[in-house]
Motif scaffolding. Structure first.
Motif, PDB file in Angstrom:
ATOM      1  N   SER A   6       0.899  -1.268  -0.036  1.00  0.00           N
ATOM      2  CA  SER A   6       0.047   0.090  -0.088  1.00  0.00           C
ATOM      3  C   SER A   6       0.792   1.400   0.030  1.00  0.00           C
ATOM      4  CB  SER A   6      -0.902  -0.104   1.151  1.00  0.00           C
ATOM      5  OG  SER A   6      -0.248   0.064   2.436  1.00  0.00           O
ATOM      6  N   LYS A 209      -1.371   7.608  -3.473  1.00  0.00           N
ATOM      7  CA  LYS A 209      -0.865   6.875  -2.656  1.00  0.00           C
ATOM      8  C   LYS A 209       0.710   7.025  -2.328  1.00  0.00           C
ATOM      9  CE  LYS A 209      -4.771   3.664  -2.301  1.00  0.00           C
ATOM     10  NZ  LYS A 209      -5.170   2.268  -2.405  1.00  0.00           N
ATOM     11  N   ASN A 210       1.413   7.250  -3.256  1.00  0.00           N
ATOM     12  CA  ASN A 210       2.950   7.286  -3.172  1.00  0.00           C
ATOM     13  C   ASN A 210       3.590   8.420  -3.590  1.00  0.00           C
ATOM     14  OD1 ASN A 210       3.104   7.484  -6.220  1.00  0.00           O
ATOM     15  ND2 ASN A 210       3.465   5.195  -6.408  1.00  0.00           N
ATOM     16  N   SER A 244      -3.079   8.433   3.003  1.00  0.00           N
ATOM     17  CA  SER A 244      -2.801   7.056   2.511  1.00  0.00           C
ATOM     18  C   SER A 244      -1.401   6.934   3.641  1.00  0.00           C
ATOM     19  CB  SER A 244      -1.785   7.361   1.273  1.00  0.00           C
ATOM     20  OG  SER A 244      -0.652   8.331   1.290  1.00  0.00           O
TER      21      SER A 244
END
Length: 513
Positions: A6, A209-210, A244
């Motif tokens: 994730s 998310k990143n 996130s």
């Protein structure tokens, strides 16, 4: 530093006490080299997701030759599977490929990786020196040392092999779990074409998310284009970015930079909770209990970058006021700021963030209504569009009732190649005018250039409504050009020339993709 699928990371605790909030990663190139390779190797699964791009096989802009099928090497050093390999290989590239990671005629051995997990890799000085000025200086420069073995503890073996593969026969084959380590190796040995390929790969892997973690890496690697792309995603999809799991492991400097951002498109109460989660993670990294006093300590001056007075009074009362992260005096002063005419001076910014300003693409030149159209009976209005630059779709503008005020329920949807990217069931009130009424998705959706997407709406309400006419097949808004074509999903008459979905609401970017 460890990443799960994730994007969540867990930084080492080694020197957090002396460097609060600083991630245990590359730092500056050359520092802590004995452990750098382990750090990058553990970090990289961040990019290995279901949406990750396929292995990078080079780019036309880089003029990289297509990948070759290289036969496996002989287990016996100094031999090849084909004793007549020189005659069997028709090109210099093929012959060099046969020498890649081969003991035959090698004149240098690299011991790559941190102590305890090293890999011995044979190489040929001449080939390396022709592709890297660093290797040239190492082997043939004025201060060159005649060593048969060279230790490289700060580079991951898989990344070093990717570097050598490019130097030997121009092959670029990037994978999600080694791309950052390969970028580090390409930067260290001054191989710019490979570095650009790594950055291109990271850009295509970039998601909300990143984005925060890749932002810190783009700063570290001094890649301004990648940094700009990260900011565009973070600004437009700020809520997804800060909530996130990976956000909890960004370094302190990146945390401060994000909190200072004027254009973050997120409610301050959500940002406050994300920062509390970061503080909890930082306490655990320092082996201290995540109690309010310690959270405040690890946050330091970053706490005062949260625009708490910019929240609504109820949001403050239900959030920061009960978090115990503020002093009693700060809590009292902020309540007075909300309620008193004589407001105290606060250490927090008192004005909300501006966020991003949305833009609107109008695809019709006029609107009209007739007594026998436009009707809604659960049918779909749909249009296809593509853009020449990355944007983020926020929502649609729709026409409402042409027969007096009316409430509508509507399901809006955005698809790419039949796959639903976002949808929302919502309501809007039409005042009976020809004005458009805006409906929004929960989060902005990233739209890539030169790819067709399908925008759809199914309305339920007063049957007769306004509709657009004199439609345009191409519309330019700012530096973004939209192209429209009819959609086979449309069952209510909407097309390029007329119908519903007169507006696309979006956030633009400054990229040149």
């Amino acid at each position: 530093m460890n990443f799960d699928m994730s994007g969540k990371t867990t930084r080492r605790k080694d020197d957090s006490a002396n460097n609060p909030g600083k991630p245990w990663i590359l730092g500056q190139f050359g520092n802590n080299v004995a452990t750098t390779t382990t750090v990058i190797q553990q970090q990289l699964p961040l990019l290995t997701t279901a949406s990750s791009p396929p292995p990078y096989k080079g780019s036309g802009s880089l003029h990289i030759l297509p990948p070759m099928v290289v036969p496996p090497l002989s287990p016996n050093p100094g031999q090849t599977l084909d004793p007549n390999w020189q005659a069997a290989k028709a090109t210099v590239r093929e012959r060099n490929a046969a020498m890649f990671n081969n003991e035959l005629m090698s004149d240098v051995q690299f011991i790559v990786g941190p102590k305890g997990s090293t890999q011995r890799i044979p190489a040929h000085k001449y080939i390396l020196a022709t592709g890297s000025s660093v290797f040239y200086a190492m082997f043939y420069g004025g201060l060159a040392e005649d060593k048969s073995e060279i230790e490289i503890p700060d580079v991951e073996p898989a990344a070093f092999l990717t570097l050598l593969r490019y130097l030997y026969y121009d092959d670029i084959n990037l994978e999600a779990d080694t791309v950052l380590a390969t970028l580090y190796a390409a930067k260290k040995y001054l191989v710019p074409h490979l570095a650009r390929a790594c950055v291109s790969y990271l850009e295509t892997s970039l998601t909300a998310k990143n984005a925060c973690v890749l932002l810190s890496q783009s700063q570290l690697f001094e890649e301004p284009d990648l940094m700009q792309r990260c900011w565009e995603v973070i600004d437009a999809q700020a809520e997804l970015a800060v909530t996130s799991e990976g956000f909890g492991d960004i370094d302190y400097s990146t945390l401060e930079t994000i909190l200072s951002r004027e254009t973050l498109n997120v409610k301050e109460t959500i940002l406050f909770q994300a920062v509390m989660n970061w503080a909890t993670a930082e306490c655990l990294r320092r082996d201290i209990e995540p109690i309010p006093e310690n959270k405040r300590k690890v946050l330091g001056k970053a706490l005062y970058l949260i625009r708490i007075p910019g929240m609504a009074l109820e949001e403050f009362a239900n959030g920061p006021a009960q978090s115990r992260i503020l002093t009693l005096q700060e809590t009292t002063d902020i309540f007075l700021h909300f309620t008193a005419s004589n407001k105290p001076i606060l250490d927090f910014p008192t004005f909300p963030r501006t966020g991003l300003k949305s833009q609107i693409c109008h695809r019709f030149q006029s609107s009209a209504y007739r007594s026998n159209q436009w009707r809604y009976r659960g049918r779909c209005d749909s249009i296809q569009f593509c853009v020449d630059k990355r944007i983020f779709i926020v929502g649609f503008g729709l026409y409402g009732s042409s027969n007096g005020a009316s409430d509508y329920t509507v399901k809006i949807e955005l698809k790419r190649m039949g796959k639903v990217l976002a949808e929302n069931d919502t309501k809007f009130f039409s005042d009976g005018s020809s004005n458009t009424f805006h409906v929004y998705f929960q989060h902005p959706i990233q739209i890539e250039s030169d790819t067709f997407y399908t925008a759809s709406a199914i309305l339920d309400g007063a049957e007769l409504s306004y509709f657009g006419q004199e439609g345009l097949s191409e519309v330019t808004v700012g530096n973004v050009t939209f192209q429209f074509q009819c959609s086979s999903d449309s069952t209510n008459g909407t097309g390029v020339q007329g119908g519903q979905i007169p507006e696309l609401i979006f956030y633009g970017t400054s990229t040149h993709s």
